[in-house]
Design a protein around this motif. Sequence first.
Motif, PDB file in Angstrom:
ATOM      1  N   ASN A   1      -5.938   1.175  -2.778  1.00 16.48           N
ATOM      2  CA  ASN A   1      -4.679   0.577  -2.344  1.00 16.48           C
ATOM      3  C   ASN A   1      -3.944   1.531  -1.415  1.00 16.48           C
ATOM      4  O   ASN A   1      -3.779   2.714  -1.732  1.00 16.48           O
TER       5      ASN A   1
ATOM      6  N   THR B   1      -7.230  -2.497   6.246  1.00 11.21           N
ATOM      7  CA  THR B   1      -5.954  -2.597   5.539  1.00 11.21           C
ATOM      8  C   THR B   1      -4.842  -1.860   6.278  1.00 11.21           C
ATOM      9  O   THR B   1      -3.708  -2.352   6.358  1.00 11.21           O
TER      10      THR B   1
ATOM     11  N   TYR C   1       2.890  -0.977  -1.188  1.00  5.52           N
ATOM     12  CA  TYR C   1       1.466  -1.107  -0.894  1.00  5.52           C
ATOM     13  C   TYR C   1       1.260  -2.005   0.325  1.00  5.52           C
ATOM     14  O   TYR C   1       1.984  -2.989   0.525  1.00  5.52           O
TER      15      TYR C   1
ATOM     16  N   ASN D   1      -0.551  -6.098  -0.243  1.00  3.31           N
ATOM     17  CA  ASN D   1      -0.856  -6.350  -1.647  1.00  3.31           C
ATOM     18  C   ASN D   1       0.413  -6.806  -2.366  1.00  3.31           C
ATOM     19  O   ASN D   1       0.988  -6.074  -3.174  1.00  3.31           O
TER      20      ASN D   1
END
Length: 528
Positions: A207, A139, A384, A387
Amino acid sequence: MRQKTVDHPRTEPTADPLENLSDNDRLLFHAFGWGESRPVPHTLVHHAFEHHAAAAPDAIAAEHRGERITYGELNRRADRLARILAGYGVRRGDRVGLFLRRGIPMLTGILGTLKAGAGYVPQDVRIATEPQLRHIIATAGTRVILTLSDLADRIPAPEGHTCLTLDTLPDPPAGPAPEEDFPPPEPGRAEDTCYVLFTSGTTGNPNGVRITHGNVCNILLGEPGGLGIRPGWRVAQLLNIAFDMAAWEILGCLSHGGTLVIRDEDLADTVREVEVVIATPTVLGSIDPASARRIRRVAVAGEPCPRPLADRWARLCTFHNACGPTETTIVNTMQRHEPGALRLTIGRPTPNNTVYVLDEHRRPCPIGETGEMWAGGAGVSAGYLDNPRLNAERYAPDPFLPGNRLMFRTRDLGRWTPDGELEHLGRTDDQVKVRGFRVELDSVSAALEVVPGCTRAATIKLDDRTLVSFVQPTAVDPVEAAAAVAAALPYYCVPARVYPLPALPSTSRGKIDKAALLRIARTEGIAA
């Protein structure tokens, strides 16, 4: 690995976003909700550290397990690491994993990453699971990970990633390394990433929240966020490095010339030797004030603070009760609490920040009415990572500030007091239905914490008819505790059982572990 712009929803503001307020409440909406406007001395937080390194290179920047490092030496090590990172292709806007444990190499990793123009992504490898680390690496888009030699085998680095062990890097030379060894970093900007923190997610994957240098400088380089730290003051580093309040400890200390005292296993030994402690109420509650007479400043955040705990510490030192989720950069409200104060609040918005108490239609609530707190201003983070659904849910255009600013939905409930301070009334996700009635779990716990001898309390819902509370220590009388709730709140708020414990269990980030309490309740048969 380049920094991406996060898209947020845009809507046209109404002609008058305050149309539902009386004339007096319109005035108070601005008077209460706007923090003081102040200039910030630096746009990049490591520039504040460099200022102190240049002014007092022989001052002690940090100590851990008997090892000390000066500002000058830490600056040289960080400069060396920045050039090494540049040699591995790290550029402005990139993100570097910082997967290790607390210690002096951690500081080299943080500052070296920032000097290279990148943002750091901290994780304590001893706590984070391999699936979590894989998710975070993917991520955050890291290609370089900094760790320690004895932890390197725990890093699930994908093919093509580089793992550098900070404890085996070459020692910095006495003077500057030749500039031709590595390309210099690009000049940074306030909107660049300072760090990315991963908060718990509802789907099981954390997250990633991108925090900018401008966000961090705004809260740490002025007051009250600076906590009065000055050269020579010793600041405790107690918290998990993946927790945003650890950035308050670390960057708050080093940007003001203090000495960071990094804890070992014994937390009590650390706090005996410092002037400043930043902690969650759960962590602070484990510290005996009688053994910490040197402390001048204490700040708590991360969860509601019991009034007895605040009073106890406010009698000994300057005590700040603060609030703010990761997404608003550490904290965005603070109150200096006095033992004789009428109430314990989370105070007012910090400088250059705003707080709005809004109803379910995002309209301002009249002063004194309960609503959901939304945060605006310089502390609102950049969103984020990867997302868009969550960005759309939690960030929205700010109709109260000019310039296409964003506000953040905190999910905290609050109301303004008549003198312009915020009362924290729990979280929207801590509101539960019991016997058809809405109950705020934090209100039940607060009623328990006024019972003589009770230092901490927590309440959970077992089923649609049953609440159970836990108190510490075991000497608290459960019958007296339940009676205190009955005297303060409606009958449906009274827990079916109050269960005394020696200490409430805590998470790795120093907050009450309600999942563990639920397991205890089921193991003890409390539900029956």
